[in-house]
Structure formats: structure tokens, C-alpha cells
Design a protein around this motif. Structure first.
Motif, PDB file in Angstrom:
ATOM      1  N   PHE A 105       0.875  -1.173   0.000  1.00  0.00           N
ATOM      2  CA  PHE A 105       0.000   0.000   0.000  1.00  0.00           C
ATOM      3  C   PHE A 105       0.908   1.218   0.000  1.00  0.00           C
ATOM      4  N   THR A 106       0.876   1.998  -1.063  1.00  0.00           N
ATOM      5  CA  THR A 106       1.797   3.108  -1.234  1.00  0.00           C
ATOM      6  C   THR A 106       1.073   4.452  -1.152  1.00  0.00           C
ATOM      7  N   PHE A 107       1.859   5.520  -1.218  1.00  0.00           N
ATOM      8  CA  PHE A 107       1.279   6.854  -1.192  1.00  0.00           C
ATOM      9  C   PHE A 107       0.352   7.056  -2.390  1.00  0.00           C
ATOM     10  N   GLU A 108       0.714   6.471  -3.530  1.00  0.00           N
ATOM     11  CA  GLU A 108      -0.128   6.592  -4.724  1.00  0.00           C
ATOM     12  C   GLU A 108      -1.498   5.957  -4.508  1.00  0.00           C
ATOM     13  N   ASP A 109      -1.559   4.921  -3.661  1.00  0.00           N
ATOM     14  CA  ASP A 109      -2.839   4.261  -3.396  1.00  0.00           C
ATOM     15  C   ASP A 109      -3.802   5.156  -2.625  1.00  0.00           C
TER      16      ASP A 109
ATOM     17  N   GLN B 237       5.671  11.140   2.842  1.00  0.00           N
ATOM     18  CA  GLN B 237       4.638  10.324   2.200  1.00  0.00           C
ATOM     19  C   GLN B 237       4.449   9.007   2.944  1.00  0.00           C
ATOM     20  N   ALA B 238       5.561   8.394   3.378  1.00  0.00           N
ATOM     21  CA  ALA B 238       5.477   7.135   4.126  1.00  0.00           C
ATOM     22  C   ALA B 238       4.717   7.332   5.436  1.00  0.00           C
ATOM     23  N   ASN B 239       4.933   8.472   6.096  1.00  0.00           N
ATOM     24  CA  ASN B 239       4.232   8.744   7.351  1.00  0.00           C
ATOM     25  C   ASN B 239       2.733   8.917   7.129  1.00  0.00           C
ATOM     26  N   LEU B 240       2.358   9.491   5.989  1.00  0.00           N
ATOM     27  CA  LEU B 240       0.930   9.623   5.670  1.00  0.00           C
ATOM     28  C   LEU B 240       0.299   8.255   5.430  1.00  0.00           C
ATOM     29  N   VAL B 241       1.054   7.345   4.779  1.00  0.00           N
ATOM     30  CA  VAL B 241       0.564   5.980   4.563  1.00  0.00           C
ATOM     31  C   VAL B 241       0.354   5.287   5.906  1.00  0.00           C
ATOM     32  N   ILE B 242       1.320   5.454   6.815  1.00  0.00           N
ATOM     33  CA  ILE B 242       1.200   4.852   8.150  1.00  0.00           C
ATOM     34  C   ILE B 242      -0.030   5.404   8.874  1.00  0.00           C
ATOM     35  N   LEU B 243      -0.244   6.716   8.763  1.00  0.00           N
ATOM     36  CA  LEU B 243      -1.423   7.335   9.384  1.00  0.00           C
ATOM     37  C   LEU B 243      -2.706   6.759   8.788  1.00  0.00           C
ATOM     38  N   ALA B 244      -2.746   6.617   7.463  1.00  0.00           N
ATOM     39  CA  ALA B 244      -3.937   6.078   6.797  1.00  0.00           C
ATOM     40  C   ALA B 244      -4.226   4.656   7.272  1.00  0.00           C
ATOM     41  N   LYS B 245      -3.182   3.843   7.402  1.00  0.00           N
ATOM     42  CA  LYS B 245      -3.363   2.461   7.868  1.00  0.00           C
ATOM     43  C   LYS B 245      -3.865   2.441   9.312  1.00  0.00           C
ATOM     44  N   SER B 246      -3.334   3.342  10.124  1.00  0.00           N
ATOM     45  CA  SER B 246      -3.768   3.412  11.519  1.00  0.00           C
ATOM     46  C   SER B 246      -5.244   3.794  11.600  1.00  0.00           C
ATOM     47  N   LEU B 247      -5.659   4.778  10.789  1.00  0.00           N
ATOM     48  CA  LEU B 247      -7.065   5.180  10.765  1.00  0.00           C
ATOM     49  C   LEU B 247      -7.945   4.044  10.256  1.00  0.00           C
ATOM     50  N   GLY B 248      -7.430   3.292   9.274  1.00  0.00           N
ATOM     51  CA  GLY B 248      -8.174   2.149   8.762  1.00  0.00           C
ATOM     52  C   GLY B 248      -8.338   1.056   9.794  1.00  0.00           C
TER      53      GLY B 248
ATOM     54  N   LEU C  99      -9.969   1.694   3.551  1.00  0.00           N
ATOM     55  CA  LEU C  99      -8.826   1.678   2.656  1.00  0.00           C
ATOM     56  C   LEU C  99      -9.122   0.795   1.463  1.00  0.00           C
ATOM     57  N   VAL C 100      -8.828   1.261   0.284  1.00  0.00           N
ATOM     58  CA  VAL C 100      -9.001   0.425  -0.898  1.00  0.00           C
ATOM     59  C   VAL C 100      -7.951  -0.668  -0.867  1.00  0.00           C
ATOM     60  N   ASP C 101      -8.385  -1.904  -1.036  1.00  0.00           N
ATOM     61  CA  ASP C 101      -7.476  -3.031  -1.060  1.00  0.00           C
ATOM     62  C   ASP C 101      -6.704  -3.014  -2.378  1.00  0.00           C
ATOM     63  N   PRO C 102      -5.374  -2.864  -2.372  1.00  0.00           N
ATOM     64  CA  PRO C 102      -4.618  -2.804  -3.616  1.00  0.00           C
ATOM     65  C   PRO C 102      -4.679  -4.080  -4.423  1.00  0.00           C
ATOM     66  N   ARG C 103      -5.199  -5.160  -3.837  1.00  0.00           N
ATOM     67  CA  ARG C 103      -5.328  -6.399  -4.600  1.00  0.00           C
ATOM     68  C   ARG C 103      -6.585  -6.414  -5.451  1.00  0.00           C
ATOM     69  N   SER C 104      -7.469  -5.464  -5.257  1.00  0.00           N
ATOM     70  CA  SER C 104      -8.721  -5.463  -6.001  1.00  0.00           C
ATOM     71  C   SER C 104      -9.204  -4.044  -6.216  1.00  0.00           C
ATOM     72  N   ASP C 105      -9.759  -3.767  -7.369  1.00  0.00           N
ATOM     73  CA  ASP C 105     -10.272  -2.438  -7.658  1.00  0.00           C
ATOM     74  C   ASP C 105     -11.638  -2.230  -7.057  1.00  0.00           C
ATOM     75  N   GLU C 106     -12.274  -3.281  -6.604  1.00  0.00           N
ATOM     76  CA  GLU C 106     -13.653  -3.172  -6.144  1.00  0.00           C
ATOM     77  C   GLU C 106     -13.841  -3.371  -4.649  1.00  0.00           C
ATOM     78  N   SER C 107     -13.067  -4.304  -4.072  1.00  0.00           N
ATOM     79  CA  SER C 107     -13.270  -4.612  -2.664  1.00  0.00           C
ATOM     80  C   SER C 107     -12.601  -3.581  -1.779  1.00  0.00           C
ATOM     81  N   VAL C 108     -13.075  -3.487  -0.547  1.00  0.00           N
ATOM     82  CA  VAL C 108     -12.470  -2.584   0.429  1.00  0.00           C
ATOM     83  C   VAL C 108     -12.218  -3.335   1.711  1.00  0.00           C
ATOM     84  N   ILE C 109     -11.249  -2.870   2.469  1.00  0.00           N
ATOM     85  CA  ILE C 109     -10.981  -3.452   3.792  1.00  0.00           C
ATOM     86  C   ILE C 109     -11.117  -2.339   4.815  1.00  0.00           C
TER      87      ILE C 109
END
Length: 344
Positions: free
Chosen positions: A244-248, A315-326, A333-343
């Protein structure tokens, strides 16, 4: 295996039964001297003796000396021996295969240890009920009878109504459950349910490695992935897909981006956005007021040239924050393994 009370034994010996004397003897013999004896015992004998060692507690030196007269020179200086679950496990590990030791220790630890019922109490009521609804009502009744009341209640509420009623009636009529019946239920749970649950919950090592790579700085991450692509291209591709990257973050719903903006350090956000395309900047700034967005652009302009490494860290710190909020369920968070599913 028993040690009879000989004539002239010290008074302290009266406190120890034959089985306790045998346990003290085996504890004193240790791994090297005791191994030939342990190897001759059956599983039931080992469990009985091990259980006694685990509950033995303090053994006075005079008792040890009396039991090991032939080794009195070695044990005379001992003040005490101390039998516990830990010393029992260490003793058995040097003598028996680890799987056999694990089975024996699970059996003798009882309610305070990691028994089958302890493990079952950590299984969610939904998962457990899904398994139990296919079992005989009497079996379900035995299992719920062994669980803590609050956990049993949650499982009961997840069962089909007719089955739940039948189970309750059987629990009301249930007398003391025979030990061999409980043992058979435990073995079934261990072989069928817990083993399948363990396999189902076994984590893909690529997922764990993707999290490790997420924590690397960009240059190290790319260097290691490039090296991995040369030796194991399929693994490298799978890890890339799971990362899961900043682009995600650009795939998140507007409400999720607003939550990230609201919770992040604004200076760090400006640094993270410094080298991104205009559409990415606009995406994050759309979650701000016009005044806040203007201040953010002013801050970015005032920074002047910045190191790429500093932008990547932000950018990495923002990703960590997003994961923590998730993880806390505050955003999806959109699951990078699928364009449709969410976790969550």
C-alpha cells in the motif's frame, strides 16, 4: 512408579505421597540421568508424573537427599528444588519430541494454561457457531458447558433458533460430563476445528513482507524489489501488488482523504505533496477550506528545493497514518489487490 516409605525416613517425607516422591526423584535426576526412565513410560504415565512435578512446589533438601541416597554427595548442598510448569517443560524438552511435550503440557496446565478451552475462548462467536451448527446438539451442549458463560451466550445467540433451544434443553439436563467424553470432544476440536482454523488463518508471507517493504525508504525499497525480481520475479510481483503506497491514497473516498488531512501534520502533508502531480495536490486540498488550501500552497512555495528523501519520508508517514485510521475503522482503505473490494 512409586517410592515406598522405608524405615527411618525423615519426618518431612510424610507430606509426600508415592507419586510425589517419584516426581521429586525425576526432577532431581534431571534430563541426562532421567532420560532412560522417561523413555520407558507411556503417554498417560508421563502426563500423570509431569502433572505432579508441575504442582510439586518446594521440596526440602532432606527429602531430596533421602530419595537420592546414592547421589547424596551431589545433592547435599541443595537448599531446595522447585517444581513448576516451566521447569517441567524444560525437563521434557530435553527428553521427548517437541510435539509430544506440547501435547503433554497442554493437558497438565489445566484452566490456567493454554488448554483447548482457552484457545476456543479466543475464537469469535461467529466462527465457532458456524462450525457448531453442523454438530450434534449434545456435542454442542458439552462444548458450551465448558466455555465461560459470556462466551457461551454469544455463541448461542449465533446458532439457528431450533438448534439453540435444543442445546439449552440438553445443557439443563446435563449432569457431570464424563472425563472420556470431554477428552473425545477435545480431540475432535483439535483435529478438525482448530487445525483447519489455523490453516485458514495462516498468513501469506508475501503480505508480511509487503508491510516490511512499505516501511523501507523508496530507494532501498526499489533496490531490493529489483534484486528480488531477478531471483524470484513472481514473488516480487506479488509483493508489489500487496504493498500500500502513497499513490494508493488517491484511490480513497473523499471522506477518507478529508479524515487523513484532518489528522495529519500539515507541515508534513505539504512536504509529501511537494513533488506530486497537480491532480494529487488538488485531491488532498479539496478536503480543506479555500483558505487552508492557499496557505498549504504558500508553504510549499516557501520551502524551495527539498530533498527527495524528505518527501518520501513524509509520504510514508501519511501511509502509516492512513493504515492506523483504517485499523481503527475511521476510514475505509481500498485493497490494492482489487479495484472493487475494500478493507476496514
Amino acid at each position: 512408579m512409586s517410592l515406598m516409605a522405608p524405615i527411618g525416613e525423615p519426618p518431612e517425607m510424610k507430606k509426600f505421597s508415592g507419586l510425589q516422591r517419584a516426581a521429586a526423584l525425576m526432577l532431581a535426576l534431571g534430563q541426562d540421568h532421567g532420560a532412560p526412565i522417561w523413555e520407558q513410560l507411556t503417554n498417560d504415565e508421563i502426563k500423570e508424573l509431569s502433572s505432579t512435578i508441575a504442582q510439586l512446589g518446594r521440596v526440602p533438601a532432606v527429602v531430596v537427599e533421602h530419595l537420592l541416597v546414592q547421589f547424596s554427595g551431589e545433592v547435599a548442598s541443595m537448599a531446595t528444588l522447585h517444581g513448576s510448569f516451566e521447569t517441567t517443560e524444560r525437563l521434557l524438552e530435553g527428553i521427548l519430541p517437541l510435539e509430544r511435550v506440547k501435547e503433554i503440557m497442554e493437558d497438565i496446565r489445566g484452566p490456567s494454561g493454554r488448554t483447548m478451552w482457552d484457545k476456543l475462548s479466543n475464537v469469535s462467536e461467529t466462527v465457532l457457531a458456524s462450525y457448531l451448527k453442523n454438530e450434534y446438539p449434545q456435542t454442542v451442549a458439552v462444548i458450551l458447558h465448558k466455555l465461560k458463560p459470556d462466551h457461551a451466550a454469544r455463541v448461542l445467540s449465533e446458532l439457528p433458533k431450533d438448534l439453540a433451544t435444543d442445546v439449552v434443553l440438553r445443557m439443563l439436563r446435563m449432569d457431570t460430563v464424563q472425563k472420556d467424553v470431554i477428552y473425545q470432544v477435545e480431540q475432535t476440536l483439535k483435529s478438525e476445528f482448530m487445525s483447519n482454523l489455523s490453516r485458514a488463518q495462516r498468513r501469506d508471507p508475501h503480505e508480511a513482507m509487503a508491510e516490511v517493504f512499505n516501511a523501507l525508504d523508496r530507494s532501498t525499497e526499489e533496490a531490493m524489489l529489483s534484486a528480488l525480481e531477478e531471483r524470484a520475479p513472481e514473488s516480487a510481483e506479488r509483493i508489489r501488488a500487496l504493498m500500500f503506497t502513497f499513490e494508493d491514497l488517491s484511490k480513497l473516498l473523499p471522506a477518507a482523504i478529508q479524515t487523513i488531512v484532518r489528522n495529519c501534520n500539515k507541515r508534513e502533508l505539504a512536504l509529501a505533496l511537494k513533488g506530486t502531480p497537480e491532480e494529487t495536490k488538488q485531491l488532498f486540498m479539496s478536503g480543506m477550506t479555500q483558505r487552508a488550501a492557499k496557505l498549504m500552497r504558500d508553504d510549499m512555495a516557501a520551502m524551495g528545493p527539498v530533498r527527495a528523501r524528505d518527501c518520501e519520508d513524509a509520504q510514508a508517514n501519511l501511509v502509516i497514518l492512513a493504515k492506523s485510521l483504517g485499523d481503527r475503522g475511521e476510514i475505509m482503505l481500498v485493497d490494492p489487490r482489487s479495484d472493487e473490494s475494500v478493507i476496514y
